[in-house]
Design a protein around this motif. Sequence first.
Motif, PDB file in Angstrom:
ATOM      1  N   ASP A 163      22.859  50.055  51.333  1.00  0.00           N
ATOM      2  CA  ASP A 163      23.790  48.841  50.681  1.00  0.00           C
ATOM      3  C   ASP A 163      23.794  47.909  52.168  1.00  0.00           C
ATOM      4  OD1 ASP A 163      24.721  49.509  53.298  1.00  0.00           O
ATOM      5  OD2 ASP A 163      26.786  49.963  51.993  1.00  0.00           O
ATOM      6  N   ASP A 164      22.869  47.302  52.575  1.00  0.00           N
ATOM      7  CA  ASP A 164      22.637  46.166  52.965  1.00  0.00           C
ATOM      8  C   ASP A 164      21.971  45.830  52.342  1.00  0.00           C
ATOM      9  OD1 ASP A 164      24.702  47.031  55.009  1.00  0.00           O
ATOM     10  OD2 ASP A 164      22.902  47.100  57.148  1.00  0.00           O
ATOM     11  N   LYS A 165      21.951  45.419  51.481  1.00  0.00           N
ATOM     12  CA  LYS A 165      21.471  44.204  50.001  1.00  0.00           C
ATOM     13  C   LYS A 165      21.947  43.575  50.140  1.00  0.00           C
ATOM     14  CE  LYS A 165      18.589  47.255  47.119  1.00  0.00           C
ATOM     15  NZ  LYS A 165      19.575  48.331  47.241  1.00  0.00           N
ATOM     16  N   GLU A 166      21.421  41.397  49.628  1.00  0.00           N
ATOM     17  CA  GLU A 166      22.296  40.425  49.701  1.00  0.00           C
ATOM     18  C   GLU A 166      22.993  40.947  48.343  1.00  0.00           C
ATOM     19  OE1 GLU A 166      20.221  36.792  50.348  1.00  0.00           O
ATOM     20  OE2 GLU A 166      21.537  35.934  49.611  1.00  0.00           O
ATOM     21  N   GLU A 167      22.787  41.616  47.395  1.00  0.00           N
ATOM     22  CA  GLU A 167      23.231  41.434  45.423  1.00  0.00           C
ATOM     23  C   GLU A 167      24.945  42.658  46.611  1.00  0.00           C
ATOM     24  OE1 GLU A 167      21.836  43.363  42.656  1.00  0.00           O
ATOM     25  OE2 GLU A 167      23.564  42.866  41.242  1.00  0.00           O
ATOM     26  N   THR A 168      24.915  44.066  46.940  1.00  0.00           N
ATOM     27  CA  THR A 168      25.873  44.920  47.572  1.00  0.00           C
ATOM     28  C   THR A 168      26.225  43.848  48.511  1.00  0.00           C
ATOM     29  OG1 THR A 168      24.017  46.696  46.817  1.00  0.00           O
ATOM     30  CG2 THR A 168      26.156  47.017  47.647  1.00  0.00           C
ATOM     31  N   ILE A 169      25.996  43.352  49.131  1.00  0.00           N
ATOM     32  CA  ILE A 169      27.303  42.486  50.503  1.00  0.00           C
ATOM     33  C   ILE A 169      27.911  42.219  49.983  1.00  0.00           C
ATOM     34  CG2 ILE A 169      26.944  41.208  52.835  1.00  0.00           C
ATOM     35  CD1 ILE A 169      24.510  42.437  52.697  1.00  0.00           C
ATOM     36  N   ASN A 170      27.310  40.668  49.017  1.00  0.00           N
ATOM     37  CA  ASN A 170      28.384  40.320  48.026  1.00  0.00           C
ATOM     38  C   ASN A 170      29.454  41.354  47.765  1.00  0.00           C
ATOM     39  OD1 ASN A 170      27.456  37.578  48.937  1.00  0.00           O
ATOM     40  ND2 ASN A 170      26.445  37.791  47.513  1.00  0.00           N
ATOM     41  N   LYS A 171      29.305  41.824  46.887  1.00  0.00           N
ATOM     42  CA  LYS A 171      30.312  43.171  46.075  1.00  0.00           C
ATOM     43  C   LYS A 171      31.136  43.334  47.280  1.00  0.00           C
ATOM     44  CE  LYS A 171      27.130  44.041  42.502  1.00  0.00           C
ATOM     45  NZ  LYS A 171      25.963  45.457  41.604  1.00  0.00           N
ATOM     46  N   ARG A 172      30.584  43.744  48.306  1.00  0.00           N
ATOM     47  CA  ARG A 172      31.267  45.131  49.878  1.00  0.00           C
ATOM     48  C   ARG A 172      32.483  43.780  50.399  1.00  0.00           C
ATOM     49  NH1 ARG A 172      27.111  46.812  53.273  1.00  0.00           N
ATOM     50  NH2 ARG A 172      28.333  47.079  54.601  1.00  0.00           N
ATOM     51  N   LEU A 173      32.051  42.255  50.215  1.00  0.00           N
ATOM     52  CA  LEU A 173      33.151  41.430  51.073  1.00  0.00           C
ATOM     53  C   LEU A 173      33.920  41.206  50.317  1.00  0.00           C
ATOM     54  CD1 LEU A 173      30.992  38.821  52.596  1.00  0.00           C
ATOM     55  CD2 LEU A 173      32.664  39.213  53.228  1.00  0.00           C
ATOM     56  N   LYS A 174      33.706  41.277  48.677  1.00  0.00           N
ATOM     57  CA  LYS A 174      34.569  40.751  48.053  1.00  0.00           C
ATOM     58  C   LYS A 174      35.853  42.238  47.229  1.00  0.00           C
ATOM     59  CE  LYS A 174      34.445  39.820  42.851  1.00  0.00           C
ATOM     60  NZ  LYS A 174      35.199  40.845  41.846  1.00  0.00           N
ATOM     61  N   VAL A 175      35.236  43.491  47.227  1.00  0.00           N
ATOM     62  CA  VAL A 175      36.113  44.567  47.966  1.00  0.00           C
ATOM     63  C   VAL A 175      36.795  44.336  48.661  1.00  0.00           C
ATOM     64  CG1 VAL A 175      35.462  47.366  48.003  1.00  0.00           C
ATOM     65  CG2 VAL A 175      34.948  45.859  46.424  1.00  0.00           C
ATOM     66  N   TYR A 176      36.361  44.413  50.042  1.00  0.00           N
ATOM     67  CA  TYR A 176      37.554  43.688  50.951  1.00  0.00           C
ATOM     68  C   TYR A 176      38.548  42.090  51.073  1.00  0.00           C
ATOM     69  CZ  TYR A 176      38.957  42.083  55.754  1.00  0.00           C
ATOM     70  OH  TYR A 176      39.302  41.585  56.931  1.00  0.00           O
ATOM     71  N   HIS A 177      38.479  41.568  50.482  1.00  0.00           N
ATOM     72  CA  HIS A 177      39.195  40.772  50.576  1.00  0.00           C
ATOM     73  C   HIS A 177      40.249  40.914  48.835  1.00  0.00           C
ATOM     74  CE1 HIS A 177      37.682  37.595  53.055  1.00  0.00           C
ATOM     75  NE2 HIS A 177      36.455  37.839  52.190  1.00  0.00           N
ATOM     76  N   GLU A 178      40.007  42.090  47.947  1.00  0.00           N
ATOM     77  CA  GLU A 178      40.918  42.575  47.243  1.00  0.00           C
ATOM     78  C   GLU A 178      42.026  43.656  47.498  1.00  0.00           C
ATOM     79  OE1 GLU A 178      37.874  40.902  43.285  1.00  0.00           O
ATOM     80  OE2 GLU A 178      38.102  42.603  43.697  1.00  0.00           O
ATOM     81  N   GLN A 179      40.844  44.498  48.205  1.00  0.00           N
ATOM     82  CA  GLN A 179      41.364  45.510  48.643  1.00  0.00           C
ATOM     83  C   GLN A 179      42.179  45.739  50.238  1.00  0.00           C
ATOM     84  OE1 GLN A 179      40.019  49.118  46.244  1.00  0.00           O
ATOM     85  NE2 GLN A 179      38.665  48.111  45.404  1.00  0.00           N
ATOM     86  N   THR A 180      41.157  45.120  50.833  1.00  0.00           N
ATOM     87  CA  THR A 180      41.831  45.870  52.556  1.00  0.00           C
ATOM     88  C   THR A 180      42.116  45.254  53.543  1.00  0.00           C
ATOM     89  OG1 THR A 180      39.468  47.087  51.650  1.00  0.00           O
ATOM     90  CG2 THR A 180      40.366  47.063  54.316  1.00  0.00           C
ATOM     91  N   GLU A 181      41.517  43.901  53.160  1.00  0.00           N
ATOM     92  CA  GLU A 181      42.343  42.072  54.172  1.00  0.00           C
ATOM     93  C   GLU A 181      43.802  42.430  53.887  1.00  0.00           C
ATOM     94  OE1 GLU A 181      41.246  38.604  52.943  1.00  0.00           O
ATOM     95  OE2 GLU A 181      41.301  38.017  54.706  1.00  0.00           O
ATOM     96  N   GLN A 182      44.916  43.055  52.616  1.00  0.00           N
ATOM     97  CA  GLN A 182      45.908  43.261  52.278  1.00  0.00           C
ATOM     98  C   GLN A 182      46.318  44.160  54.072  1.00  0.00           C
ATOM     99  OE1 GLN A 182      47.668  44.604  49.139  1.00  0.00           O
ATOM    100  NE2 GLN A 182      44.837  45.219  48.783  1.00  0.00           N
ATOM    101  N   LEU A 183      45.721  44.939  54.293  1.00  0.00           N
ATOM    102  CA  LEU A 183      45.871  45.906  55.505  1.00  0.00           C
ATOM    103  C   LEU A 183      46.413  45.448  56.418  1.00  0.00           C
ATOM    104  CD1 LEU A 183      44.129  48.717  54.986  1.00  0.00           C
ATOM    105  CD2 LEU A 183      45.865  49.110  54.327  1.00  0.00           C
ATOM    106  N   GLN A 184      46.208  43.957  56.979  1.00  0.00           N
ATOM    107  CA  GLN A 184      47.036  43.059  58.036  1.00  0.00           C
ATOM    108  C   GLN A 184      48.324  42.995  57.494  1.00  0.00           C
ATOM    109  OE1 GLN A 184      44.477  39.448  58.374  1.00  0.00           O
ATOM    110  NE2 GLN A 184      42.713  41.127  58.771  1.00  0.00           N
ATOM    111  N   GLU A 185      48.853  42.760  56.835  1.00  0.00           N
ATOM    112  CA  GLU A 185      50.296  42.387  56.466  1.00  0.00           C
ATOM    113  C   GLU A 185      51.166  43.495  56.502  1.00  0.00           C
ATOM    114  OE1 GLU A 185      52.193  40.062  55.732  1.00  0.00           O
ATOM    115  OE2 GLU A 185      49.798  39.378  55.861  1.00  0.00           O
TER     116      GLU A 185
END
Length: 214
Positions: A163-185
């Motif tokens: 999953d360390d291919k450029e295309e998949t990395i971009n998807k993982r980053l998107k998922v992070y911002h959409e679903q995981t980042e809010q855990l900080q709150e």
Amino acid sequence: INIVFLGPPGAGKGTQSAKLVEEYGIVQISTGDILRKAVKSGSELGKLAKKYMDEGKLVPDDVIIGIVKARLQQDDCKNGFILDGFPRTIPQAEALDNMLKNELNIELTHIISLNVPDELIMERLTGRRSCSKCGAAYHIKYNPPKKEGICDACGGELVQRDDDKEETINKRLKVYHEQTEQLQEYYKDSGKFFEIDGVGEQEIIFERIKEIVK
Ligand code: AP5
Ligand code: ZN
């Protein structure tokens, strides 16, 4: 010490967890590592997880929650643990709270968010290499092995994650911002939430973490 590590893919959660394991003798529970082992073994869990992982998507909450619950019940967690890569969604965080409080009678001591901007993530992840035998993490530029392609610790072959291919990395980053980042709150008002600048040399970042955990 019972830590939750938050942070985007490639923030250095695995790298810093390994240092904490060595320093404090606690166990690292990486849901990503558990899933990759399952994929390698060809188990039912592995077959299911692979579909999501190859797409950079999250594996369903109920599957992951079951895995973590079983892992936290093992004896070696009693001396302390680091949750690396879990929780990643609000339902996972709620389930964790629930199992710690109602079933395991354990409290988290630190929720540490390792902050690294998106611009640095691509280089970190495309340059990452992991040992196929012991799992040790390297980077071709920032943490190269002594001998190219060979693990310093065990002599195993260094490989790149699927999953360390450029295309998949971009998807993982998107998922992070959409679903995981809010855990900080989610954790912000717990009194145990710490943000750490994850940019800089690995040893310096470890010093920052020890300041908090000591
Ligand atoms: P997972 O394995 O958890 O991957 P991730 O969160 O994307 O995190 P990484 O392992 O990529 O990064 P890291 O922060 O550990 O960075 P590292 O230390 O290696 O998850 C993979 C997949 O599994 C998910 O996409 C999902 O499908 C599934 N999954 C897992 N958990 C799940 C869950 N809870 N719910 C649902 N699905 C789940 O460092 C990266 C590189 O940078 C290395 O090469 C390292 O040497 C280098 N580096 C580290 N620190 C520095 C530094 N300070 N300076 C320069 N380089 C550095
Ligand atoms: Zn190795």
